[in-house]
Write a protein that holds these residues in place. Sequence first.
Motif, short mmCIF file in Angstrom:
data_model
loop_
_atom_site.label_atom_id
_atom_site.label_comp_id
_atom_site.label_asym_id
_atom_site.label_seq_id
_atom_site.Cartn_x
_atom_site.Cartn_y
_atom_site.Cartn_z
N GLU A 146 -9.83 -10.10 8.11
CA GLU A 146 -10.64 -11.11 8.79
C GLU A 146 -10.18 -11.29 10.23
N LYS A 147 -8.87 -11.31 10.45
CA LYS A 147 -8.33 -11.44 11.81
C LYS A 147 -8.75 -10.25 12.66
N GLU A 148 -8.65 -9.05 12.10
CA GLU A 148 -9.02 -7.85 12.84
C GLU A 148 -10.51 -7.84 13.18
N THR A 149 -11.34 -8.27 12.25
CA THR A 149 -12.79 -8.31 12.49
C THR A 149 -13.12 -9.29 13.61
N ILE A 158 -4.89 -11.46 -1.11
CA ILE A 158 -5.22 -12.56 -0.20
C ILE A 158 -4.72 -12.25 1.21
N GLU A 159 -3.48 -11.78 1.32
CA GLU A 159 -2.91 -11.44 2.62
C GLU A 159 -3.69 -10.31 3.29
N GLU A 160 -4.07 -9.32 2.53
CA GLU A 160 -4.85 -8.21 3.08
C GLU A 160 -6.21 -8.68 3.57
N LYS A 161 -6.83 -9.58 2.82
CA LYS A 161 -8.12 -10.14 3.22
C LYS A 161 -7.98 -10.91 4.52
#
Length: 81
Positions: A18-21, A11-14
């Motif tokens: 998403e933030k980076e995208t 979940i944290e990696e996702k």
Amino acid sequence: MKQIEEEQKVIEEKKKKEKETKLVSLPPEPNEGDKGIIQVVFRLPNGQRIERRFNQTDKLQIAYDFLDSRKDIDIPKYDLM
């Protein structure tokens, strides 16, 4: 216990991706003094204030993406007023 840790890690990696995208997809911030810009101040629940300039023609989604892309903000749900 290990399964829960693994799920939290996923979940944290996702969230991070998403933030980076969203960060990469943001248009550049207009320069101060450019025509057709607005300055927006976001006040966070902890009292922190974040300012950013946007073009008047930018869609509201860009403001959401800007907030969502910030690594120093972790607000699960919010409204712009």
